[in-house]
Design an enzyme around this catalytic site. Structure first.
Site, mmCIF file in Angstrom:
data_model
loop_
_atom_site.group_PDB
_atom_site.id
_atom_site.type_symbol
_atom_site.label_atom_id
_atom_site.label_comp_id
_atom_site.label_asym_id
_atom_site.label_seq_id
_atom_site.Cartn_x
_atom_site.Cartn_y
_atom_site.Cartn_z
ATOM 1 N N GLY A 135 -5.885 -7.496 -1.605
ATOM 2 C CA GLY A 135 -6.885 -8.054 -0.693
ATOM 3 C C GLY A 135 -6.588 -9.461 -0.215
ATOM 4 C CB THR A 136 -3.585 -11.660 0.004
ATOM 5 O OG1 THR A 136 -2.668 -10.840 0.704
ATOM 6 C CG2 THR A 136 -3.288 -11.623 -1.475
ATOM 7 C CG MET B 6 -1.890 1.326 0.090
ATOM 8 S SD MET B 6 -1.031 0.579 1.496
ATOM 9 C CE MET B 6 0.656 0.842 1.001
ATOM 10 C CG HIS C 197 3.511 -1.477 8.986
ATOM 11 N ND1 HIS C 197 3.218 -0.575 7.981
ATOM 12 C CD2 HIS C 197 4.852 -1.439 9.155
ATOM 13 C CE1 HIS C 197 4.344 -0.027 7.564
ATOM 14 N NE2 HIS C 197 5.346 -0.529 8.267
HETATM 15 C C1 GAR Z 1 0.211 -6.027 3.152
HETATM 16 O O1 GAR Z 1 1.536 -6.461 3.129
HETATM 17 C C2 GAR Z 1 -0.004 -5.040 4.283
HETATM 18 O O2 GAR Z 1 0.732 -5.338 5.432
HETATM 19 C C3 GAR Z 1 0.495 -3.778 3.650
HETATM 20 O O3 GAR Z 1 0.000 -3.819 2.331
HETATM 21 C C4 GAR Z 1 -0.109 -5.182 1.930
HETATM 22 C C5 GAR Z 1 -1.512 -5.409 1.429
HETATM 23 O O4 GAR Z 1 -1.642 -6.665 0.838
HETATM 24 N N1 GAR Z 1 0.048 -2.630 4.356
HETATM 25 C C6 GAR Z 1 0.729 -1.497 4.410
HETATM 26 O O5 GAR Z 1 1.787 -1.330 3.858
HETATM 27 C C7 GAR Z 1 0.051 -0.406 5.202
HETATM 28 N N2 GAR Z 1 0.959 0.634 5.480
HETATM 29 P P1 GAR Z 1 -3.059 -7.293 0.561
HETATM 30 O O6 GAR Z 1 -3.869 -6.246 -0.183
HETATM 31 O O7 GAR Z 1 -2.775 -8.489 -0.291
HETATM 32 O O8 GAR Z 1 -3.680 -7.661 1.875
#
Ligand code: GAR
Length: 194
Positions: A20-21, A95, A114
């Site tokens: 969730g950043t 996801m 992404h």
């Molecule tokens: C992020 O890097 C986002 O771009 C990626 O997951 C991470 C989530 O980080 N998303 C995907 O890969 C979607 N296909 P976060 O939970 O710290 O925001």
């Protein structure tokens, strides 16, 4: 689009599965004076999402959806969004793949972030694949969501240089930092033409 906002901020749902950043950066953005969005709720497919701690801290309601049966899960999400009149969704590390049915039945806008320079490296393990392919650059993309995975119209991208010593973890950190800047920028771009 201006009509959609009027003088009110657009009620927004952020969908997460992990840390969730990006959620945190979107909350901070939505708390700024000129933000066109107001984060109304967080939706997740897992009670293990660490981002739920962030929504709690900021007093944002959250909804955990059991995804054992995807169609049922999506039905519940659509019902919830409709009931709460939420016409803007930011996928932020969610996801799950939203089905064509969901996308066709949702009346608002859906964005995704992404961690690659789309159309390169759709799907998972983007950083590992970029490094293995000896790419010089990676980056991140904010795009509209359509029914094909990571394929909707691109709104903004940011390039990140891959250093020789980078591994998927170090690269992911560098890219994430840029994601936190890019997502708010992309929202301003489509809602305010900034
Ligand atoms: C992020 O890097 C986002 O771009 C990626 O997951 C991470 C989530 O980080 N998303 C995907 O890969 C979607 N296909 P976060 O939970 O710290 O925001």
């Amino acid at each position: 689009m201006e009509k959609l906002i009027g003088n009110k901020r657009l009620k927004t749902a952020v969908f997460i599965s992990g840390k969730g950043t990006n959620l945190l950066s979107l909350i901070k953005f939505s708390n700024t004076k000129k933000s066109p969005i107001k984060i109304d709720c967080v939706i997740t497919d897992t009670s293990k999402a660490q981002g739920l701690k962030i929504s709690k801290k900021y007093n944002i309601k959250s909804k955990i959806i059991n995804y054992k049966k995807r169609n049922l899960a999506e039905k519940k999400i659509l019902y919830f969004l409709n009931k709460n009149q939420i016409y803007f969704i930011c996928l932020a590390g969610f996801m799950r793949v939203l089905t064509r049915n969901f996308i066709n039945n949702y009346k608002g806008i859906i964005l995704n972030i992404h961690p690659s320079l789309l159309p390169k490296y759709k799907g998972l393990n983007t950083h590992k694949r970029a490094i293995e392919n000896n790419e010089k650059f990676s980056g991140c993309t904010v795009h509209f969501v359509n029914s094909k995975i990571d394929s909707g119209k691109i709104i903004l991208q940011k390039k990140v240089k891959i250093a020789k010593k980078d591994n998927p973890e170090t690269l992911s950190k560098k890219v994430l930092k840029q994601e936190h800047i890019l997502y708010p920028k992309a929202i301003n771009k489509i809602l305010f033409n900034l």
